[in-house]
Design an enzyme around this catalytic site. Structure first.
Site: not given
Length: 628
Positions: A129, A378, A414, A571, A597, A600, A603
């Protein structure tokens, strides 16, 4: 159900074999890769678990021939029964777990079992984050979290200092007023990765059974259709799905209540939302992609606590998003870009836009001469109030970002994630105390959510994000959001709707201007594989591809003619490629580099034909983020 003694005995037998289940890319087998500085999990399996899943729960078997017909499902899974099972070890899941054990311990019920499963090999390893956190929820959960008298206080906080908001052109930086929601007085800049690790330690202290390296891959149901619990995935399957020498059956965890805290676009959350039709009264979810780096900058350029946000360049006016730069710790800077995934141009690459942004004088002046030490990306929820689904269903509930509680104008989630976990925990404790049998529905959680600060703050800003869909695009959104922030404050009778799905917003390549990105200089900007190397990502290659595409050639035939390789561009980890191949009618073949990968989920969200399903790989795999 396996008894406490039988499960323990099974674990002991496997430990005595002293055989690692899997080997990492390093010389040390994963079996011995524990974190000695972290407390070990408590409870039934506590004596045998380190920080990674490294034991067998099923009887170890050898297979004479990989071609021999064998169905892994023919082996029964061991199972364990707990009071509450929580899927996901982020702030929401850990807050729910801690609150449940606080309530149980206060009531003198220390045998009340709360079990938390996390797919990452270590708590916090998949967490990413910005992050500036609002401390309301953590103060409520752990009032002494910063107290000097608390030897286990969280030490890695930087109090927020000055706020800056800038509108960028290619070479200029224009000061603009920040909306009141972005006022960070009293907030803290943290690495959410570090904060989550700390929360995990506090959970273990109060008796939560925390199991990293366990990837929940299947929702289990009772005969009446209610949620019974979850099962972890099988290990030791080859790429073709055949069992290897190291095959292990997954384990079932049965619970009276199962809380899903998977984060944005959770793989199991998708299933329960569909099964129980939880979006019947809400809009679809919309998403953004956050791409981030952590830099160590020159001391003379470091301004501890400074918070900078930007809009405009490098993104086109029809694309929502913005950048940030937070000075925290000792000479560390968090820098990143969020791009709304409803962008229309398939030639756009969020990763490349981020690299371009860093060359703007606002960012380059700080980063130049420094060193990039970490990278990650992310997806995040942007739907807000309109997209909150029903959160309770028979036998379970959704908490945190998997339900979509991010406050987009505030750029914070959060505190809302943690608060939702606490509300669900309190509703769970009350519900379990009122009945000893039968299916449980958390009515109190739905009610408490609507009376909470989460509901109030998300409702107030509900029209800001959708306002960027007007014909005035970016500028219309800025003007309307300013009106909402300073004058209307959400007290209007209308609620704007999201225009459409993110994947549906993608135009054909021939309708859009092709974007040519400059080559990275290796100092401020970097190629994508160099960035991926900074994530610590590791997947065993000989396992079923967790990025599920039913027919690769059919997928290419549907996607390539219209979008010219949009997968490769959306991506942020170089997972998807179209490689020139004269043997194919299209002249290219579709390839998935699943080992790259970084989880995140972009895709699964953005691909126009919705032909990619993100599922969990083997537990303990994926990125191992640092300071993110």
């Amino acid at each position: 159900m396996a008894s406490r003694r039988s499960v323990t005995a099974c674990l002991q037998r496997n430990l005595l074999r002293q055989q690692p289940v899997r080997a990492s890319s390093q010389c040390c087998p994963r079996f011995f890769q524990t974190a000695p500085s972290s407390p070990r999990p408590r409870g039934r399996l506590s004596c045998y678990l380190g920080q990674q899943r490294a034991f067998s729960i099923s009887t170890r078997r050898r297979f004479a021939d990989v071609d021999e017909s064998f169905d892994p499902n023919s082996i029964d899974r061991e199972n364990d029964e707990v009071d509450v099972c929580i899927v996901g070890g982020g702030p929401a899941g850990l807050s729910a777990a801690i609150r449940l054990k606080q309530l149980a311990n206060e009531a003198g019920n220390e045998d009340f079992r709360v079990l938390l499963l996390e797919k990452a090999g270590e708590i916090g390893a998949h967490i990413l984050s910005g992050a500036v956190i609002e401390p309301t929820a953590v103060k409520e959960l752990l009032p002494d979290w910063l107290s000097e008298d608390n030897e286990n206080r969280f030490e890695h906080v930087t109090p927020a200092g000055g706020d800056k908001m800038r509108f960028l052109t290619k070479s200029s930086s224009i000061p603009i007023p920040a909306p009141p929601q972005m006022n960070n007085h009293g907030n803290y800049i943290v690495s959410l990765n570090q904060f989550t690790k700390w929360l995990g330690e506090r959970a273990e202290e109060v008796g939560v059974e925390v199991y990293p390296g366990f990837a929940a891959s299947e929702v289990l149901y009772k005969s009446d259709g209610s949620v019974k619990g979850v099962a972890t995935n099988d290990l030791g399957l080859s790429r073709s799905g055949k069992p290897k020498d190291s095959f292990e059956r997954g384990m079932e965890f049965h619970a009276r209540i199962t809380l899903f805290a998977e984060g944005c676009h959770g793989s199991l959350t998708k299933q329960v939302i569909k099964k129980f039709d939880l979006r019947r009264e809400s809009q679809h979810q919309t998403y953004g992609l956050g791409v981030k780096e952590v830099w160590e900058v020159l001391p003379e350029k470091f301004q501890k606590g400074q918070i900078v946000h930007s809009m405009g360049y490098p993104l086109p006016v029809d694309t929502y998003g913005g950048g940030w730069m937070y000075h925290f710790g000792e000479n560390l800077v968090s820098v990143g870009l969020v791009v709304g995934l409803d962008y229309p141009n398939p030639w756009l690459s969020p990763y490349q836009e981020f690299q371009k942004m860093k060359h703007h004088p606002l960012y380059k002046s700080v980063l130049e001469g420094g060193k990039c030490i970490s990278y990650g990306a992310r997806a995040l929820n942007e739907g807000g109030f309109q997209s909150i689904p029903k959160v309770a269903f028979p036998g379970g509930a959704l908490i945190g970002d998997t339900a979509g509680f991010l406050n987009v104008p505030k750029i914070k989630g959060t505190h809302t994630a943690m608060k939702s976990g606490m509300l669900a925990a309190e509703a769970t404790w009350t519900a379990l105390g009122n009945t000893d049998a039968g299916t449980i529905f958390l009515y109190d959680y739905e009610d408490a959510l609507r009376k909470s600060s989460i509901w109030k703050e998300l409702k107030e800003v509900r029209n800001m994000r959708p306002s960027f869909h007007t014909p005035l695009k970016l500028f219309g959104g800025i003007m309307y959001s300013g009106l909402e922030a300073y004058v209307l404050k959400g007290k209007v009778p209308w609620t704007l709707k999201h225009k459409g799905t993110d994947y549906g917003a993608t135009k054909n390549a021939d309708q859009c201007k092709k974007i040519e990105y400059e080559k990275p200089d290796g100092k401020i900007s970097f190629d994508i594989l160099t960035s991926v190397s900074r994530t610590g990502t590791n997947h065993e290659e000989d396992q079923p591809v967790h990025l599920q595409v039913k027919d690769w050639e059919k997928h290419a035939a549907e996607e390539w003619p219209r979008y010219k390789g949009v997968e490769n561009r959306f991506c942020p980890a170089g997972v998807y490629e179209y490689i020139e191949d004269d043997s194919k009618d299209l002249g290219v073949r579709f390839q998935i580099n699943a080992q790259n990968c970084i989880h995140c989920k972009t895709c699964d969200i953005k691909v126009p034909n919705q032909g990619i399903n993100w599922s969990t790989p083997q537990g303990g795999e994926g990125p191992k983020y640092f300071m993110t």
